[in-house]
Scaffold this motif. Structure first.
Motif, PDB file in Angstrom:
ATOM      1  N   VAL A   1      36.956  29.782  31.179  1.00 41.71           N
ATOM      2  CA  VAL A   1      37.197  29.681  32.621  1.00 41.71           C
ATOM      3  C   VAL A   1      36.800  30.980  33.311  1.00 41.71           C
ATOM      4  O   VAL A   1      36.201  30.973  34.396  1.00 41.71           O
ATOM      5  N   ASP A   2      37.121  32.102  32.661  1.00 41.00           N
ATOM      6  CA  ASP A   2      36.759  33.402  33.230  1.00 41.00           C
ATOM      7  C   ASP A   2      35.240  33.527  33.355  1.00 41.00           C
ATOM      8  O   ASP A   2      34.726  34.024  34.361  1.00 41.00           O
ATOM      9  N   MET A   3      34.516  33.057  32.353  1.00 38.48           N
ATOM     10  CA  MET A   3      33.051  33.094  32.401  1.00 38.48           C
ATOM     11  C   MET A   3      32.516  32.247  33.548  1.00 38.48           C
ATOM     12  O   MET A   3      31.536  32.609  34.205  1.00 38.48           O
ATOM     13  N   SER A   4      33.176  31.116  33.780  1.00 42.01           N
ATOM     14  CA  SER A   4      32.695  30.207  34.824  1.00 42.01           C
ATOM     15  C   SER A   4      32.835  30.803  36.223  1.00 42.01           C
ATOM     16  O   SER A   4      32.175  30.345  37.158  1.00 42.01           O
ATOM     17  N   THR A   5      33.685  31.815  36.359  1.00 38.13           N
ATOM     18  CA  THR A   5      33.856  32.453  37.668  1.00 38.13           C
ATOM     19  C   THR A   5      32.804  33.530  37.917  1.00 38.13           C
ATOM     20  O   THR A   5      32.702  34.052  39.021  1.00 38.13           O
ATOM     21  N   LYS A   6      32.013  33.845  36.868  1.00 43.87           N
ATOM     22  CA  LYS A   6      30.996  34.891  37.000  1.00 43.87           C
ATOM     23  C   LYS A   6      29.643  34.386  36.486  1.00 43.87           C
ATOM     24  O   LYS A   6      29.049  34.971  35.571  1.00 43.87           O
TER      25      LYS A   6
ATOM     26  N   GLU B   1      19.970  29.163  31.175  1.00 40.14           N
ATOM     27  CA  GLU B   1      19.887  28.129  30.152  1.00 40.14           C
ATOM     28  C   GLU B   1      21.198  27.916  29.402  1.00 40.14           C
ATOM     29  O   GLU B   1      21.373  26.893  28.733  1.00 40.14           O
ATOM     30  N   VAL B   2      22.131  28.878  29.499  1.00 34.92           N
ATOM     31  CA  VAL B   2      23.406  28.696  28.793  1.00 34.92           C
ATOM     32  C   VAL B   2      24.478  28.081  29.693  1.00 34.92           C
ATOM     33  O   VAL B   2      25.512  27.636  29.198  1.00 34.92           O
ATOM     34  N   ILE B   3      24.230  28.060  30.992  1.00 38.42           N
ATOM     35  CA  ILE B   3      25.242  27.520  31.909  1.00 38.42           C
ATOM     36  C   ILE B   3      25.536  26.046  31.630  1.00 38.42           C
ATOM     37  O   ILE B   3      26.706  25.644  31.599  1.00 38.42           O
ATOM     38  N   PRO B   4      24.512  25.200  31.401  1.00 33.83           N
ATOM     39  CA  PRO B   4      24.822  23.804  31.059  1.00 33.83           C
ATOM     40  C   PRO B   4      25.657  23.673  29.785  1.00 33.83           C
ATOM     41  O   PRO B   4      26.461  22.749  29.662  1.00 33.83           O
ATOM     42  N   LEU B   5      25.470  24.602  28.851  1.00 33.66           N
ATOM     43  CA  LEU B   5      26.274  24.572  27.624  1.00 33.66           C
ATOM     44  C   LEU B   5      27.726  24.918  27.931  1.00 33.66           C
ATOM     45  O   LEU B   5      28.653  24.341  27.356  1.00 33.66           O
ATOM     46  N   LEU B   6      27.909  25.859  28.852  1.00 35.47           N
ATOM     47  CA  LEU B   6      29.259  26.212  29.283  1.00 35.47           C
ATOM     48  C   LEU B   6      29.895  25.028  30.007  1.00 35.47           C
ATOM     49  O   LEU B   6      31.073  24.708  29.787  1.00 35.47           O
ATOM     50  N   GLN B   7      29.116  24.370  30.850  1.00 35.62           N
ATOM     51  CA  GLN B   7      29.612  23.175  31.541  1.00 35.62           C
ATOM     52  C   GLN B   7      30.009  22.096  30.540  1.00 35.62           C
ATOM     53  O   GLN B   7      31.037  21.431  30.693  1.00 35.62           O
TER      54      GLN B   7
ATOM     55  N   ARG C   1      32.151  23.934  39.943  1.00 40.39           N
ATOM     56  CA  ARG C   1      31.824  25.265  40.464  1.00 40.39           C
ATOM     57  C   ARG C   1      30.470  25.729  39.931  1.00 40.39           C
ATOM     58  O   ARG C   1      29.633  26.251  40.679  1.00 40.39           O
ATOM     59  N   LEU C   2      30.250  25.510  38.648  1.00 41.15           N
ATOM     60  CA  LEU C   2      28.975  25.903  38.052  1.00 41.15           C
ATOM     61  C   LEU C   2      27.829  25.039  38.574  1.00 41.15           C
ATOM     62  O   LEU C   2      26.706  25.523  38.751  1.00 41.15           O
ATOM     63  N   SER C   3      28.118  23.771  38.828  1.00 38.78           N
ATOM     64  CA  SER C   3      27.089  22.884  39.382  1.00 38.78           C
ATOM     65  C   SER C   3      26.656  23.367  40.760  1.00 38.78           C
ATOM     66  O   SER C   3      25.465  23.361  41.094  1.00 38.78           O
ATOM     67  N   ASN C   4      27.622  23.792  41.552  1.00 33.13           N
ATOM     68  CA  ASN C   4      27.308  24.317  42.884  1.00 33.13           C
ATOM     69  C   ASN C   4      26.470  25.586  42.785  1.00 33.13           C
ATOM     70  O   ASN C   4      25.535  25.794  43.569  1.00 33.13           O
TER      71      ASN C   4
ATOM     72  N   LYS D   1      19.794  17.487  30.922  1.00 32.29           N
ATOM     73  CA  LYS D   1      20.053  16.420  31.891  1.00 32.29           C
ATOM     74  C   LYS D   1      21.056  16.873  32.947  1.00 32.29           C
ATOM     75  O   LYS D   1      20.874  16.631  34.139  1.00 32.29           O
ATOM     76  N   ILE D   2      22.120  17.546  32.505  1.00 33.31           N
ATOM     77  CA  ILE D   2      23.136  18.039  33.439  1.00 33.31           C
ATOM     78  C   ILE D   2      22.524  19.045  34.406  1.00 33.31           C
ATOM     79  O   ILE D   2      22.763  19.007  35.615  1.00 33.31           O
TER      80      ILE D   2
END
Length: 213
Positions: free
Chosen positions: A20-25, A32-38, A52-55, A92-93
């Motif tokens: 969750v902390d990573m998703s705020t930054k 390329e790693v953001i979809p994996l975090l999502q 939030r990450l999608s936005n 895809k995401i």
């Protein structure tokens, strides 16, 4: 990023608080790693963080103009990400956030991926491996997560059904033609024999595709 599988594994081992902390930054993450975090946050039910990450990705894509790329450019980008080890679901995401349907963009690439996966699944089943082992091998060899694997297996089962139906039709038509020819003492129609054996082959293939442990 070459070791996306390693990133996914690391995210799966991380605590929810750290994720969750990573998703705020997201600015500090490679795109390329953001979809994996999502993907991992979604698996743990953290939908607000996924949004939030999608936005963030949507705003970033507006700046980079991903939605303005040509189909060929998108196909090249997707192909490179697949080769780097990123899963279909992850890409895809990412593209969905830009209003892009991956399956409308990579018709040829998707067909190649599906055919390779179908052939691999069938081969593994013929070896007598269990479904959980097959899923693990699909992840290792084709970078397919469990959801991708199950989707592929469902599609393979449907393709098997189609092969059985088509094969039965061909075998019946060919068999009837051969029977009629033999009963009338006519010349054996080789084209009908070929049709019959092709039908039998498709039935056997379809049965193999529909098998599951």
């Amino acid at each position: 990023m070459k070791d996306l599988k390693g990133v996914r594994d690391r995210y799966q081992r991380m605590s929810l608080e750290d994720l969750v902390d990573m998703s705020t930054k997201p600015e500090g993450l490679k795109v390329e790693v953001i979809p994996l975090l999502q993907e991992e946050l979604n698996r743990r039910g953290q939908l607000a963080e996924v949004d939030r990450l999608s936005n963030f990705l949507a705003k970033r894509n507006e700046n980079t103009g991903i939605s303005d790329l040509s189909k060929k450019e998108l196909q090249l980008m997707i192909s490179e990400r697949l080769q780097s080890g990123e899963s279909i679901e992850s890409i895809k995401i990412d593209l969905k956030d830009s209003g892009i349907n991956i399956y409308e963009t990579v018709d040829e690439d998707e067909k190649k991926i599906k055919d390779k996966a179908f052939s691999y699944i069938t081969d593994l089943r013929q070896q007598g491996l269990k479904e959980d082992v097959i899923n693990k091998k699909l992840e290792e060899e084709l970078s397919l997560n469990e959801e991708d694997s199950e989707n592929m297996k469902a599609q393979l089962k449907e393709r098997g059904k189609q092969n059985i139906l088509i094969g039965a039709l061909l075998a019946i038509v060919g068999g009837v033609a051969v029977a009629i020819s033999l009963s009338s003492k006519g010349k054996l129609p080789y084209s009908s024999l070929i049709l019959f054996f092709v039908g039998v082959w498709r039935i056997v293939k379809g049965v193999s595709q529909r098998k599951s442990k």
